[in-house]
Design a protein around this motif. Structure first.
Motif, PDB file in Angstrom:
ATOM      1  N   GLY A  96      68.079  97.463 -26.402  1.00 26.10           N
ATOM      2  CA  GLY A  96      68.586  96.191 -25.884  1.00 26.10           C
ATOM      3  C   GLY A  96      69.541  96.362 -24.730  1.00 26.10           C
ATOM      4  O   GLY A  96      69.599  97.430 -24.123  1.00 26.10           O
ATOM      5  N   PRO A  97      70.297  95.320 -24.396  1.00 29.33           N
ATOM      6  CA  PRO A  97      71.171  95.280 -23.232  1.00 29.33           C
ATOM      7  C   PRO A  97      72.235  96.382 -23.240  1.00 29.33           C
ATOM      8  O   PRO A  97      72.554  96.928 -22.193  1.00 29.33           O
ATOM      9  N   LEU A  98      72.762  96.699 -24.404  1.00 23.91           N
ATOM     10  CA  LEU A  98      73.797  97.727 -24.465  1.00 23.91           C
ATOM     11  C   LEU A  98      73.236  99.052 -23.958  1.00 23.91           C
ATOM     12  O   LEU A  98      73.827  99.724 -23.110  1.00 23.91           O
ATOM     13  N   ASP A  99      72.053  99.413 -24.476  1.00 27.14           N
ATOM     14  CA  ASP A  99      71.431 100.652 -24.048  1.00 27.14           C
ATOM     15  C   ASP A  99      71.122 100.621 -22.556  1.00 27.14           C
ATOM     16  O   ASP A  99      71.240 101.622 -21.864  1.00 27.14           O
ATOM     17  N   HIS A 100      70.741  99.427 -22.094  1.00 25.26           N
ATOM     18  CA  HIS A 100      70.436  99.283 -20.678  1.00 25.26           C
ATOM     19  C   HIS A 100      71.654  99.652 -19.847  1.00 25.26           C
ATOM     20  O   HIS A 100      71.557 100.333 -18.835  1.00 25.26           O
ATOM     21  N   SER A 101      72.831  99.210 -20.282  1.00 25.65           N
ATOM     22  CA  SER A 101      74.030  99.506 -19.500  1.00 25.65           C
ATOM     23  C   SER A 101      74.417 100.979 -19.614  1.00 25.65           C
ATOM     24  O   SER A 101      74.997 101.542 -18.698  1.00 25.65           O
ATOM     25  N   VAL A 102      74.096 101.604 -20.756  1.00 24.46           N
ATOM     26  CA  VAL A 102      74.351 103.045 -20.869  1.00 24.46           C
ATOM     27  C   VAL A 102      73.455 103.805 -19.887  1.00 24.46           C
ATOM     28  O   VAL A 102      73.892 104.730 -19.216  1.00 24.46           O
ATOM     29  N   ARG A 103      72.193 103.385 -19.804  1.00 22.87           N
ATOM     30  CA  ARG A 103      71.270 103.997 -18.840  1.00 22.87           C
ATOM     31  C   ARG A 103      71.846 103.915 -17.428  1.00 22.87           C
ATOM     32  O   ARG A 103      71.848 104.893 -16.684  1.00 22.87           O
ATOM     33  N   GLU A 104      72.317 102.721 -17.081  1.00 24.35           N
ATOM     34  CA  GLU A 104      72.905 102.539 -15.741  1.00 24.35           C
ATOM     35  C   GLU A 104      74.107 103.432 -15.514  1.00 24.35           C
ATOM     36  O   GLU A 104      74.292 103.991 -14.437  1.00 24.35           O
ATOM     37  N   GLN A 105      74.913 103.531 -16.577  1.00 23.63           N
ATOM     38  CA  GLN A 105      76.116 104.365 -16.502  1.00 23.63           C
ATOM     39  C   GLN A 105      75.728 105.829 -16.245  1.00 23.63           C
ATOM     40  O   GLN A 105      76.351 106.511 -15.426  1.00 23.63           O
ATOM     41  N   ILE A 106      74.696 106.286 -16.937  1.00 19.89           N
ATOM     42  CA  ILE A 106      74.224 107.665 -16.744  1.00 19.89           C
ATOM     43  C   ILE A 106      73.698 107.851 -15.321  1.00 19.89           C
ATOM     44  O   ILE A 106      74.014 108.840 -14.651  1.00 19.89           O
ATOM     45  N   VAL A 107      72.915 106.875 -14.869  1.00 22.50           N
ATOM     46  CA  VAL A 107      72.345 106.982 -13.512  1.00 22.50           C
ATOM     47  C   VAL A 107      73.454 107.000 -12.457  1.00 22.50           C
ATOM     48  O   VAL A 107      73.429 107.818 -11.529  1.00 22.50           O
ATOM     49  N   ASP A 108      74.446 106.121 -12.624  1.00 19.44           N
ATOM     50  CA  ASP A 108      75.549 106.088 -11.656  1.00 19.44           C
ATOM     51  C   ASP A 108      76.305 107.410 -11.634  1.00 19.44           C
ATOM     52  O   ASP A 108      76.602 107.950 -10.561  1.00 19.44           O
ATOM     53  N   ALA A 109      76.620 107.912 -12.820  1.00 17.77           N
ATOM     54  CA  ALA A 109      77.370 109.171 -12.905  1.00 17.77           C
ATOM     55  C   ALA A 109      76.532 110.320 -12.348  1.00 17.77           C
ATOM     56  O   ALA A 109      77.052 111.201 -11.654  1.00 17.77           O
ATOM     57  N   ALA A 110      75.224 110.295 -12.637  1.00 21.00           N
ATOM     58  CA  ALA A 110      74.348 111.363 -12.143  1.00 21.00           C
ATOM     59  C   ALA A 110      74.232 111.299 -10.623  1.00 21.00           C
ATOM     60  O   ALA A 110      74.198 112.333  -9.948  1.00 21.00           O
ATOM     61  N   THR A 111      74.184 110.087 -10.071  1.00 21.80           N
ATOM     62  CA  THR A 111      74.112 109.932  -8.614  1.00 21.80           C
ATOM     63  C   THR A 111      75.323 110.596  -7.970  1.00 21.80           C
ATOM     64  O   THR A 111      75.204 111.336  -6.989  1.00 21.80           O
ATOM     65  N   GLU A 112      76.490 110.325  -8.565  1.00 22.99           N
ATOM     66  CA  GLU A 112      77.715 110.915  -8.026  1.00 22.99           C
ATOM     67  C   GLU A 112      77.703 112.438  -8.192  1.00 22.99           C
ATOM     68  O   GLU A 112      78.026 113.181  -7.264  1.00 22.99           O
ATOM     69  N   HIS A 113      77.305 112.880  -9.382  1.00 21.12           N
ATOM     70  CA  HIS A 113      77.310 114.316  -9.660  1.00 21.12           C
ATOM     71  C   HIS A 113      76.339 115.074  -8.754  1.00 21.12           C
ATOM     72  O   HIS A 113      76.704 116.068  -8.132  1.00 21.12           O
ATOM     73  N   PHE A 114      75.100 114.589  -8.676  1.00 22.43           N
ATOM     74  CA  PHE A 114      74.102 115.241  -7.815  1.00 22.43           C
ATOM     75  C   PHE A 114      74.535 115.186  -6.351  1.00 22.43           C
ATOM     76  O   PHE A 114      74.272 116.104  -5.576  1.00 22.43           O
ATOM     77  N   GLY A 115      75.183 114.080  -5.978  1.00 21.76           N
ATOM     78  CA  GLY A 115      75.663 113.918  -4.607  1.00 21.76           C
ATOM     79  C   GLY A 115      76.694 114.979  -4.233  1.00 21.76           C
ATOM     80  O   GLY A 115      76.844 115.339  -3.072  1.00 21.76           O
ATOM     81  N   HIS A 116      77.422 115.457  -5.248  1.00 19.60           N
ATOM     82  CA  HIS A 116      78.409 116.513  -4.995  1.00 19.60           C
ATOM     83  C   HIS A 116      77.831 117.910  -5.153  1.00 19.60           C
ATOM     84  O   HIS A 116      78.090 118.786  -4.347  1.00 19.60           O
ATOM     85  N   TYR A 117      77.095 118.109  -6.225  1.00 19.63           N
ATOM     86  CA  TYR A 117      76.710 119.481  -6.587  1.00 19.63           C
ATOM     87  C   TYR A 117      75.242 119.781  -6.339  1.00 19.63           C
ATOM     88  O   TYR A 117      74.787 120.898  -6.553  1.00 19.63           O
ATOM     89  N   GLY A 118      74.500 118.790  -5.885  1.00 22.87           N
ATOM     90  CA  GLY A 118      73.069 119.009  -5.659  1.00 22.87           C
ATOM     91  C   GLY A 118      72.279 118.728  -6.921  1.00 22.87           C
ATOM     92  O   GLY A 118      72.800 118.791  -8.033  1.00 22.87           O
ATOM     93  N   TYR A 119      71.022 118.411  -6.722  1.00 20.72           N
ATOM     94  CA  TYR A 119      70.151 118.065  -7.848  1.00 20.72           C
ATOM     95  C   TYR A 119      69.513 119.308  -8.458  1.00 20.72           C
ATOM     96  O   TYR A 119      69.532 119.500  -9.667  1.00 20.72           O
ATOM     97  N   GLU A 120      69.003 120.172  -7.602  1.00 23.14           N
ATOM     98  CA  GLU A 120      68.234 121.328  -8.102  1.00 23.14           C
ATOM     99  C   GLU A 120      69.088 122.271  -8.947  1.00 23.14           C
ATOM    100  O   GLU A 120      68.621 122.798  -9.950  1.00 23.14           O
ATOM    101  N   LYS A 121      70.323 122.464  -8.517  1.00 23.60           N
ATOM    102  CA  LYS A 121      71.164 123.457  -9.196  1.00 23.60           C
ATOM    103  C   LYS A 121      71.799 122.951 -10.485  1.00 23.60           C
ATOM    104  O   LYS A 121      72.325 123.724 -11.276  1.00 23.60           O
TER     105      LYS A 121
END
Lengths: 204, 204
Positions: free
Chosen positions: A12-37
């Motif tokens: 449901g909606p709660l999980d949806h927002s967790v997904r978004e939270q993960i995507v946002d954090a991953a965007t920031e993380h990959f943006g700093h440290y790269g995706y492949e590594k």
């Protein structure tokens, strides 16, 4: 719908927002440290979630990468569509398409956050989002040519699919982030010069 | 003619042939094992010379790489010039230029021997040979446009340098081996479609 963590379809909606939270954090993380590594463990640590919790929402690192890539391409298409929509002529639409594509691509994959290596993997492994993006651009070019032909701005002798494909090929080195990396500095000048060449090729 | 600064004037024809022998062996070695990953020690071992003997002829691995790269670019220009020289019109010259460039580039950097990573380093570090190659292509495009304008085949309104630069930009993703790697499969079709687009842009 009943909520059950083991059945993805019932999330449901709660999980949806967790997904978004993960995507946002991953965007920031990959943006700093790269995706492949980056590993999912490192990503989990930086978000403060457990690795197994992330795996409840995404099957793999690639699944997260695909969402990030699709989001960026969506943002590029929004910028492009908005730039093109109110142009006064098909010629001006073609110019704005090229300019906005190179600007948004440079911005969203290289400057804002360095997400270039997600794009590199996406292109190498032919992720569906990149193929869909190419198709949308192809369709947009075709519709601009058709509009210009109807208005008498463009020639009508060349088969529509040939003209569309050729123009797409001219733009592609600036569309694909993998190639754009070699053209970043020259991109603004190139977009102007190549738009003019394209318009000369379309003149009746 | 004065001799190269790195080669003392006492070195004669024998040394010249040793230099060639090193370059030939290095071309084969890099073609198999890559340029970036190979050390001069490994190269020396595979040729059967001592490392210090190689250093008598070349200052560094890059010095050998530069000769290989310059040789390949020279071979490409020979293919291109020969393809263009006997074309019956400026339009046909433009088509042959594009086609022979993509064919020779694919052949000499990717198929014959995988010397792509020399080209990648050459482009990244702006080796003089790559800059010279670009300039020669630029001049060739300009001379074809001029010929077509004189013969009445091409329009004369667009400033010559603008038309030249724009056409060069259309060709560049197929000229630069670094970008060509992403376009290898599509190159033959692209060369045909883009030549036609270029010729439409040049039509009076």
């Amino acid at each position: 719908m009943t909520k059950n963590m083991n059945a993805p379809s019932t999330r449901g909606p709660l999980d949806h927002s967790v997904r978004e939270q993960i995507v946002d954090a991953a965007t920031e993380h990959f943006g700093h440290y790269g995706y492949e590594k980056t590993t999912v463990s490192e990503l989990a640590k930086s978000i403060g979630f457990s690795k197994s919790y992330i795996y409840k929402f995404f099957d793999s690192k690639q699944a997260i990468g695909e969402v990030i890539c699709a989001n960026r391409l969506e943002m590029i298409m929004e910028v492009v569509n908005s730039a093109v929509s109110d142009a006064p002529s098909a010629s001006e639409k073609m110019r704005r398409l090229f300019r906005s594509l190179t600007e948004a691509g440079s911005e969203l994959f290289f400057h804002d956050r360095k997400l270039y290596d997600i794009a590199a993997v996406a292109a190498r492994d032919k992720w569906p989002s990149t193929e869909k993006h190419e198709e949308r651009l192809h369709n947009l070019i075709e519709s601009i040519i058709t509009e210009g032909r109807t208005a008498g701005e463009f020639e009508r002798k060349t088969p529509l699919d040939e003209a569309t494909q050729a123009i797409y090929l001219v733009m592609r080195p600036y569309v694909s982030p993998v190639q754009l990396q070699y053209n970043l500095e020259a991109a603004p000048t190139a977009a102007a010069l190549l738009s003019s060449l394209i318009l000369r090729s379309l003149s009746p």
